[in-house]
Design a protein around this motif. Sequence first.
Motif, mmCIF file in Angstrom:
data_model
loop_
_atom_site.group_PDB
_atom_site.id
_atom_site.type_symbol
_atom_site.label_atom_id
_atom_site.label_comp_id
_atom_site.label_asym_id
_atom_site.label_seq_id
_atom_site.Cartn_x
_atom_site.Cartn_y
_atom_site.Cartn_z
ATOM 1 N N LYS A 19 8.403 -77.233 6.699
ATOM 2 C CA LYS A 19 7.780 -78.615 6.255
ATOM 3 C C LYS A 19 8.008 -79.834 7.253
ATOM 4 O O LYS A 19 7.004 -80.481 7.538
ATOM 5 N N ALA A 20 9.124 -79.829 8.075
ATOM 6 C CA ALA A 20 9.230 -80.739 8.926
ATOM 7 C C ALA A 20 8.572 -80.622 10.295
ATOM 8 O O ALA A 20 8.022 -81.446 10.694
ATOM 9 N N ILE A 21 8.237 -79.308 10.467
ATOM 10 C CA ILE A 21 7.670 -79.089 11.869
ATOM 11 C C ILE A 21 6.255 -78.554 11.561
ATOM 12 O O ILE A 21 5.427 -78.199 12.461
ATOM 13 N N ARG A 22 5.858 -78.789 10.368
ATOM 14 C CA ARG A 22 4.279 -78.518 9.931
ATOM 15 C C ARG A 22 4.065 -77.094 10.248
ATOM 16 O O ARG A 22 3.042 -76.675 10.742
ATOM 17 N N SER A 23 4.979 -75.976 9.805
ATOM 18 C CA SER A 23 4.599 -74.689 10.108
ATOM 19 C C SER A 23 4.370 -73.917 8.633
ATOM 20 O O SER A 23 5.359 -73.681 7.936
ATOM 21 N N PRO A 24 3.150 -73.513 8.222
ATOM 22 C CA PRO A 24 3.115 -73.041 6.833
ATOM 23 C C PRO A 24 3.685 -71.684 6.771
ATOM 24 O O PRO A 24 3.989 -71.271 5.686
ATOM 25 N N ALA A 25 3.679 -70.972 8.030
ATOM 26 C CA ALA A 25 4.164 -69.775 7.967
ATOM 27 C C ALA A 25 5.718 -69.706 7.551
ATOM 28 O O ALA A 25 6.114 -68.902 6.871
ATOM 29 N N LEU A 26 6.362 -70.686 8.214
ATOM 30 C CA LEU A 26 7.914 -70.763 7.961
ATOM 31 C C LEU A 26 8.149 -71.099 6.512
ATOM 32 O O LEU A 26 9.118 -70.537 5.763
ATOM 33 N N THR A 27 7.250 -72.229 6.028
ATOM 34 C CA THR A 27 7.290 -72.486 4.771
ATOM 35 C C THR A 27 7.395 -71.235 3.767
ATOM 36 O O THR A 27 7.627 -71.046 2.632
ATOM 37 N N LYS A 28 6.046 -70.656 3.951
ATOM 38 C CA LYS A 28 5.873 -69.442 3.146
ATOM 39 C C LYS A 28 6.946 -68.427 2.979
ATOM 40 O O LYS A 28 7.325 -67.695 2.142
ATOM 41 N N ASP A 29 7.442 -68.389 4.258
ATOM 42 C CA ASP A 29 8.701 -67.387 4.436
ATOM 43 C C ASP A 29 9.904 -67.641 3.547
ATOM 44 O O ASP A 29 10.366 -66.921 2.952
ATOM 45 N N GLY A 30 9.856 -69.282 3.717
ATOM 46 C CA GLY A 30 11.230 -69.747 2.713
ATOM 47 C C GLY A 30 10.875 -69.520 1.132
ATOM 48 O O GLY A 30 11.480 -69.322 0.588
ATOM 49 N N MET A 31 9.618 -69.495 0.932
ATOM 50 C CA MET A 31 9.143 -69.230 -0.510
ATOM 51 C C MET A 31 9.495 -67.883 -0.893
ATOM 52 O O MET A 31 9.737 -67.804 -1.970
ATOM 53 N N CYS A 32 9.259 -67.152 0.132
ATOM 54 C CA CYS A 32 9.673 -65.661 -0.128
ATOM 55 C C CYS A 32 11.140 -65.356 -0.283
ATOM 56 O O CYS A 32 11.639 -64.739 -1.129
ATOM 57 N N SER A 33 11.675 -66.221 0.550
ATOM 58 C CA SER A 33 13.307 -65.998 0.308
ATOM 59 C C SER A 33 13.783 -66.801 -1.266
ATOM 60 O O SER A 33 14.581 -66.178 -1.929
ATOM 61 N N LEU A 34 13.305 -67.795 -1.330
ATOM 62 C CA LEU A 34 13.513 -68.287 -2.989
ATOM 63 C C LEU A 34 12.974 -67.511 -3.965
ATOM 64 O O LEU A 34 13.441 -67.273 -4.887
ATOM 65 N N ALA A 35 11.817 -66.787 -3.862
ATOM 66 C CA ALA A 35 11.420 -65.735 -4.707
ATOM 67 C C ALA A 35 12.338 -64.477 -4.742
ATOM 68 O O ALA A 35 12.684 -63.882 -5.958
ATOM 69 N N GLY A 36 13.188 -64.385 -3.677
ATOM 70 C CA GLY A 36 14.282 -63.326 -4.061
ATOM 71 C C GLY A 36 15.393 -63.778 -4.630
ATOM 72 O O GLY A 36 16.235 -62.920 -5.461
ATOM 73 N N ALA A 37 15.852 -65.152 -4.467
ATOM 74 C CA ALA A 37 16.787 -65.645 -5.437
ATOM 75 C C ALA A 37 16.308 -65.491 -6.820
ATOM 76 O O ALA A 37 17.226 -65.218 -7.747
ATOM 77 N N VAL A 38 14.966 -66.024 -7.197
ATOM 78 C CA VAL A 38 14.381 -65.816 -8.807
ATOM 79 C C VAL A 38 14.586 -64.535 -9.061
ATOM 80 O O VAL A 38 14.984 -64.078 -10.339
ATOM 81 N N MET A 39 14.225 -63.434 -8.319
ATOM 82 C CA MET A 39 14.334 -62.101 -8.839
ATOM 83 C C MET A 39 15.688 -61.676 -9.105
ATOM 84 O O MET A 39 15.816 -60.812 -9.951
ATOM 85 N N SER A 40 16.644 -61.978 -8.300
ATOM 86 C CA SER A 40 17.958 -61.831 -8.357
ATOM 87 C C SER A 40 18.681 -62.214 -9.401
ATOM 88 O O SER A 40 19.113 -61.761 -10.603
#
Length: 258
Positions: free
Chosen positions: A160-181
């Motif tokens: 979000k700080a560097i306005r990169s939707p790709a990196l933000t979505k990648d972060g959402m994917c990592s958070l999804a991994g935490a939720v799956m765990s």
Amino acid sequence: MCAPNLGLRARVAKRRRGCLESCTARSGLRLAYELSIVSLVAAGMALVMGGVSAYQSQSATALGYTLENGVDFLGSVLVLWRFSGGGDSVPKDVLESRERRADAGISAMFVVLACVVTYDATKELIAHDRDKDLVELIALYTPSMAMFLALGGAKIHVGKAIRSPALTKDGMCSLAGAVMSAGVLVSAVLEDTTDIWWADSLVAIIVATGLGIKGIVSLAKDARNGVEWWTRDFWVRGAAGKVAPGDDRDPLLAGAAL
């Protein structure tokens, strides 16, 4: 005499601010690149662990976790490519083209992940399957939950700080991994202590559906903005498309937010 001096000071101050923002932006791009390297290693390890766990436990959430980490791994590869050489050897327009392709690629993988995990979890619900090796699940997924929670939060913040939707979505994917765990842990405890056997599949369906909806909405938004992600030219040549008003994705404009 005062007016010229004030004008000179203003120009010097403006030049200094420009240099500071440029340096901060490059620092933000480097941080994004380094985060992606860490994510690539973490997702690769989790992919192997999740695969073994899903095979042994026959858990829908464990399978979802494995596939999600596969998406996270590929997403980190895309983001690494997207930020490679950023701020130094690669022009901003090339980085912007990479950003759009990485963003669209991760969104498309979200949709595929949602379809596969929802199908498997639904099949498990119909068959009334139960997890096995509950102690092993708890031992494996507790550190995984903490790791991906921290990693996902960091990637979303920097994205979000560097306005990169790709990196933000990648972060959402990592958070999804935490939720799956967390889902694996909760369902394991519930199955061991109660008659609730369906929590595992329900968590998998909810998380996968959320990612799938996010991917579809993002792809639809890109299509409305003229980004033809379904064409060969987009992936081969990186056809840019138009940018919607207020949707400035140039990461070099927002580095100071870090």
